[in-house]
Scaffold this motif. Sequence first.
Motif, PDB file in Angstrom:
ATOM      1  N   SER A 299       0.845  -1.201   0.000  1.00  0.00           N
ATOM      2  CA  SER A 299       0.000   0.000   0.000  1.00  0.00           C
ATOM      3  C   SER A 299       0.873   1.241   0.000  1.00  0.00           C
ATOM      4  O   SER A 299       0.911   1.995   0.941  1.00  0.00           O
ATOM      5  CB  SER A 299      -0.971  -0.038   1.168  1.00  0.00           C
ATOM      6  OG  SER A 299      -0.528   0.654   2.247  1.00  0.00           O
TER       7      SER A 299
ATOM      8  N   PRO B  61      -7.162   4.724 -16.175  1.00  0.00           N
ATOM      9  CA  PRO B  61      -7.676   3.369 -16.377  1.00  0.00           C
ATOM     10  C   PRO B  61      -6.750   2.447 -17.162  1.00  0.00           C
ATOM     11  O   PRO B  61      -6.724   1.249 -16.903  1.00  0.00           O
ATOM     12  CB  PRO B  61      -8.962   3.602 -17.159  1.00  0.00           C
ATOM     13  CG  PRO B  61      -9.383   4.949 -16.794  1.00  0.00           C
ATOM     14  CD  PRO B  61      -8.155   5.740 -16.508  1.00  0.00           C
TER      15      PRO B  61
ATOM     16  N   TYR C  24      -3.474   1.941 -17.218  1.00  0.00           N
ATOM     17  CA  TYR C  24      -2.419   1.254 -16.458  1.00  0.00           C
ATOM     18  C   TYR C  24      -2.820   0.973 -15.024  1.00  0.00           C
ATOM     19  O   TYR C  24      -2.328   0.035 -14.425  1.00  0.00           O
ATOM     20  CB  TYR C  24      -1.118   2.060 -16.519  1.00  0.00           C
ATOM     21  CG  TYR C  24      -0.625   2.164 -17.922  1.00  0.00           C
ATOM     22  CD1 TYR C  24      -0.047   1.067 -18.527  1.00  0.00           C
ATOM     23  CD2 TYR C  24      -0.807   3.308 -18.666  1.00  0.00           C
ATOM     24  CE1 TYR C  24       0.366   1.127 -19.832  1.00  0.00           C
ATOM     25  CE2 TYR C  24      -0.398   3.369 -19.978  1.00  0.00           C
ATOM     26  CZ  TYR C  24       0.192   2.276 -20.556  1.00  0.00           C
ATOM     27  OH  TYR C  24       0.590   2.336 -21.850  1.00  0.00           O
ATOM     28  N   ASP C  25      -3.680   1.821 -14.441  1.00  0.00           N
ATOM     29  CA  ASP C  25      -4.374   1.538 -13.193  1.00  0.00           C
ATOM     30  C   ASP C  25      -3.512   0.931 -12.093  1.00  0.00           C
ATOM     31  O   ASP C  25      -3.596  -0.261 -11.800  1.00  0.00           O
ATOM     32  CB  ASP C  25      -5.563   0.613 -13.479  1.00  0.00           C
ATOM     33  CG  ASP C  25      -6.408   0.418 -12.234  1.00  0.00           C
ATOM     34  OD1 ASP C  25      -6.327   1.289 -11.371  1.00  0.00           O
ATOM     35  OD2 ASP C  25      -7.124  -0.578 -12.163  1.00  0.00           O
TER      36      ASP C  25
ATOM     37  N   ASP D 262      -3.978   1.203  -9.124  1.00  0.00           N
ATOM     38  CA  ASP D 262      -4.797   0.813  -7.979  1.00  0.00           C
ATOM     39  C   ASP D 262      -4.878  -0.711  -7.869  1.00  0.00           C
ATOM     40  O   ASP D 262      -5.198  -1.244  -6.812  1.00  0.00           O
ATOM     41  CB  ASP D 262      -6.200   1.407  -8.114  1.00  0.00           C
ATOM     42  CG  ASP D 262      -6.864   1.581  -6.760  1.00  0.00           C
ATOM     43  OD1 ASP D 262      -6.129   1.603  -5.766  1.00  0.00           O
ATOM     44  OD2 ASP D 262      -8.086   1.680  -6.692  1.00  0.00           O
ATOM     45  N   ARG D 263      -4.564  -1.415  -8.952  1.00  0.00           N
ATOM     46  CA  ARG D 263      -4.551  -2.874  -8.886  1.00  0.00           C
ATOM     47  C   ARG D 263      -3.594  -3.374  -7.820  1.00  0.00           C
ATOM     48  O   ARG D 263      -3.833  -4.366  -7.150  1.00  0.00           O
ATOM     49  CB  ARG D 263      -4.107  -3.449 -10.234  1.00  0.00           C
ATOM     50  CG  ARG D 263      -5.172  -3.402 -11.277  1.00  0.00           C
ATOM     51  CD  ARG D 263      -4.624  -3.912 -12.567  1.00  0.00           C
ATOM     52  NE  ARG D 263      -3.551  -3.054 -13.057  1.00  0.00           N
ATOM     53  CZ  ARG D 263      -2.472  -3.509 -13.675  1.00  0.00           C
ATOM     54  NH1 ARG D 263      -2.319  -4.779 -13.871  1.00  0.00           N
ATOM     55  NH2 ARG D 263      -1.557  -2.673 -14.108  1.00  0.00           N
ATOM     56  N   PHE D 264      -2.459  -2.687  -7.655  1.00  0.00           N
ATOM     57  CA  PHE D 264      -1.479  -3.103  -6.659  1.00  0.00           C
ATOM     58  C   PHE D 264      -1.723  -2.420  -5.318  1.00  0.00           C
ATOM     59  O   PHE D 264      -1.015  -2.661  -4.366  1.00  0.00           O
ATOM     60  CB  PHE D 264      -0.066  -2.741  -7.122  1.00  0.00           C
ATOM     61  CG  PHE D 264       0.244  -3.171  -8.508  1.00  0.00           C
ATOM     62  CD1 PHE D 264       0.678  -4.452  -8.739  1.00  0.00           C
ATOM     63  CD2 PHE D 264       0.081  -2.311  -9.562  1.00  0.00           C
ATOM     64  CE1 PHE D 264       0.960  -4.852 -10.014  1.00  0.00           C
ATOM     65  CE2 PHE D 264       0.364  -2.709 -10.842  1.00  0.00           C
ATOM     66  CZ  PHE D 264       0.792  -3.985 -11.072  1.00  0.00           C
ATOM     67  N   GLY D 265      -2.716  -1.523  -5.297  1.00  0.00           N
ATOM     68  CA  GLY D 265      -2.948  -0.760  -4.077  1.00  0.00           C
ATOM     69  C   GLY D 265      -2.133   0.507  -3.997  1.00  0.00           C
ATOM     70  O   GLY D 265      -1.989   1.082  -2.940  1.00  0.00           O
ATOM     71  N   PHE D 266      -1.582   0.976  -5.124  1.00  0.00           N
ATOM     72  CA  PHE D 266      -0.785   2.202  -5.100  1.00  0.00           C
ATOM     73  C   PHE D 266      -1.594   3.407  -5.589  1.00  0.00           C
ATOM     74  O   PHE D 266      -1.045   4.465  -5.791  1.00  0.00           O
ATOM     75  CB  PHE D 266       0.449   2.092  -6.004  1.00  0.00           C
ATOM     76  CG  PHE D 266       1.301   0.895  -5.752  1.00  0.00           C
ATOM     77  CD1 PHE D 266       1.338   0.319  -4.510  1.00  0.00           C
ATOM     78  CD2 PHE D 266       2.074   0.362  -6.757  1.00  0.00           C
ATOM     79  CE1 PHE D 266       2.127  -0.776  -4.273  1.00  0.00           C
ATOM     80  CE2 PHE D 266       2.867  -0.733  -6.528  1.00  0.00           C
ATOM     81  CZ  PHE D 266       2.894  -1.310  -5.285  1.00  0.00           C
ATOM     82  N   GLY D 267      -2.894   3.206  -5.814  1.00  0.00           N
ATOM     83  CA  GLY D 267      -3.633   4.240  -6.546  1.00  0.00           C
ATOM     84  C   GLY D 267      -4.159   5.370  -5.711  1.00  0.00           C
ATOM     85  O   GLY D 267      -4.763   6.293  -6.231  1.00  0.00           O
ATOM     86  N   VAL D 268      -3.941   5.305  -4.391  1.00  0.00           N
ATOM     87  CA  VAL D 268      -4.525   6.348  -3.545  1.00  0.00           C
ATOM     88  C   VAL D 268      -3.573   7.533  -3.505  1.00  0.00           C
ATOM     89  O   VAL D 268      -2.735   7.633  -2.622  1.00  0.00           O
ATOM     90  CB  VAL D 268      -4.777   5.821  -2.124  1.00  0.00           C
ATOM     91  CG1 VAL D 268      -5.640   6.768  -1.351  1.00  0.00           C
ATOM     92  CG2 VAL D 268      -5.419   4.463  -2.190  1.00  0.00           C
TER      93      VAL D 268
END
Lengths: 318, 167, 152
Positions: free
Chosen positions: B36, B57, B59-60, B62-68
Amino acid sequence: MNELFRIILSLVIVIGFVLINSLVLVWLERKVSARIQLRRGPLYVGWFGLLQTFADALKMLGKELIFPKNCDKVLYFLAPILSFAPVLGAFLVIPFGQHLVIQDLNIGLLLVFAFSGLSFIGIFMAGWASNNKYSLLGGMRSVAQNISYEIPLLLSSLNIVMMAKSFRLSDIVRAQAHVPFILLQPLAFIIFITSALAESNRTPFDIPEAESELVAGFHTEYSGLRFGIFFISEYTYVFISSCVATALFLGGSHGPFLSGWAWFLMKAYFVVFVVMWVRWTLPRLRSDQLITFAWKVLIPLSLFNIICTALALQLLKQ
Amino acid sequence: MEIREIQKVTPDDIQVSEGVALFKLDQLLDKARSNSLWPLTFGLTCCAIEMMAVGSPRYDIDRFGFGVFRATPRQADVMIVSGTISRKMAPRIKTLYDQMPSPKWVIAMGGCAIAGGPFKYPGQYAILEGIDKIIPVDVYIPGCPPRPEALVSALLKLQEKITAKKD
Amino acid sequence: MSYITNIFTGFWSVLAGMVVTLKYMFRKPVTEVYPRVKKPMFPRFKGPTSFVVDEKTGDHRCISCELCVKICPSLCITLEKERGEDKKFHLKEYKVDYTLCSLCSLCIEVCPTDALTHAKDYEIPALSQSEMINDFLKPFREKQKTSQPVAP
Ligand code: SF4
Ligand code: SF4
Ligand code: SF4
């Protein structure tokens, strides 16, 4: 003694439920937002990313806790707790099932509103104590917003009280055994949901933490666990609002086939989903638009609605 | 270059001894941290466009939880320095880095952030030649600008670095 | 009157917007699951520069003319050469500091023997600056080592 034991036990259950519930809600929110934006959302940590929020929470536990320079240490420390604790109190009267309620008080509805009104004191304290201009602005905006939107929230639920003739939430649910009140009071439902959104500081009403203007609003200076508590209390507040909306408008635990609590939770989570859906659809309002909307639109509409309800009830009685 | 399999919290992290499951707490924390990494929202110049693409969208991350992407340094874990660092901007970046609570990591993205890139020449006076002159950098991504995939693989490399055995 | 129509249009536009997002929710995501599926790079993609391997000789084509060193705007190429017995220059070392290269392709355009090209790698994060100095002759040296018979 027995009663005390029951309350303590339910408190423990509620706290556990709140923590797990908010972790799941954050995951759900990230998934919903991802789907709306044609993304995939959390995918690799745990099954479908279900452990993602757990990892986030664990990471927050391990982060450094910072006291900003010249902050008011006592208030700074107390603020997250004060914004979180009242939300727990509101669980006291929510009727999850026919008999699944911790204390079925006869002023249940008032109690929920009283507790929810308390939570913005914590937010304002956070803004004040952080010694940061953005935090202070966020806190002040939060107070203005909460005071404005408390009124339409109460007025719209007054319709329901008039129809059910009780403040007791279980009575209100019982009055909807045949027809849920959303069919009789659609306007009140819309006003209620709108004000509840504003009360819980969600987009499109999230001006207290507007990222584009105020960095992160009232929790700009909060790091690690303290920020996590703010996060949890926001999501729990959303859940409480959905629970109250379910009890007031959607017929609470009434429904065919399944048992009461299952229906209640299903309805509540549906309302939560609608709240998220609104969040990822609409942009943020400007601060003056927000106050104007409350005082010029929502309050006249809900007053009008109350008059109509009263007239209709009188006519039906005769 | 080889990219290792994606990090997962597996049962291997739980040590069973005498019927009691003992979490290796340090490793669990590292796993949680590496899964995270919340970046700080700020872009400096052209490389920032590629950084935005990574959140989008296609490359997104957030799939790894880095998107915040957090707007405030107090809640961010990783700083992606994306672009040319002018002399005026350098002190602000230093301040932002100091405001982040530890543990914190830095990714230098693009030639400019690594060593001044195309703007480095004898006698230049306007830019800082590399962010690692003022703050410690964990992962460098060369390129001008690097592809979004390069940033994703850098984040994965950082993940690898965090969870690596320290002894 | 406009007060009431405003309320209605506002409410209607909110509903319309929500219907749009609901439709999007059931579309297929456009995400490329990057580390699991690696797509091949496009023909005109500019990766780090590298030597072309000559098909006939299996060696590089560089004649040490230093044109690329002179034109590079980022001053990132270091070249060392020595004059061999046949009066021709032989390349001893060719390194590109990839921390500085801006992928402008000028060196590729100027090269008289088309010795340079853009590679197609894009996963090139490094943990330190020294990892990013590309030694172009390294693959050729390794090839020589493996192809030459080991002295007894
Ligand atoms: S490395 Fe290139 S693309 Fe990145 S900021 Fe510098 S000039 Fe712009
Ligand atoms: S691509 Fe441009 S900057 Fe890079 S080595 Fe060639 S000439 Fe220099
Ligand atoms: S321009 Fe081409 S041939 Fe001349 S030194 Fe550079 S790479 Fe070698």
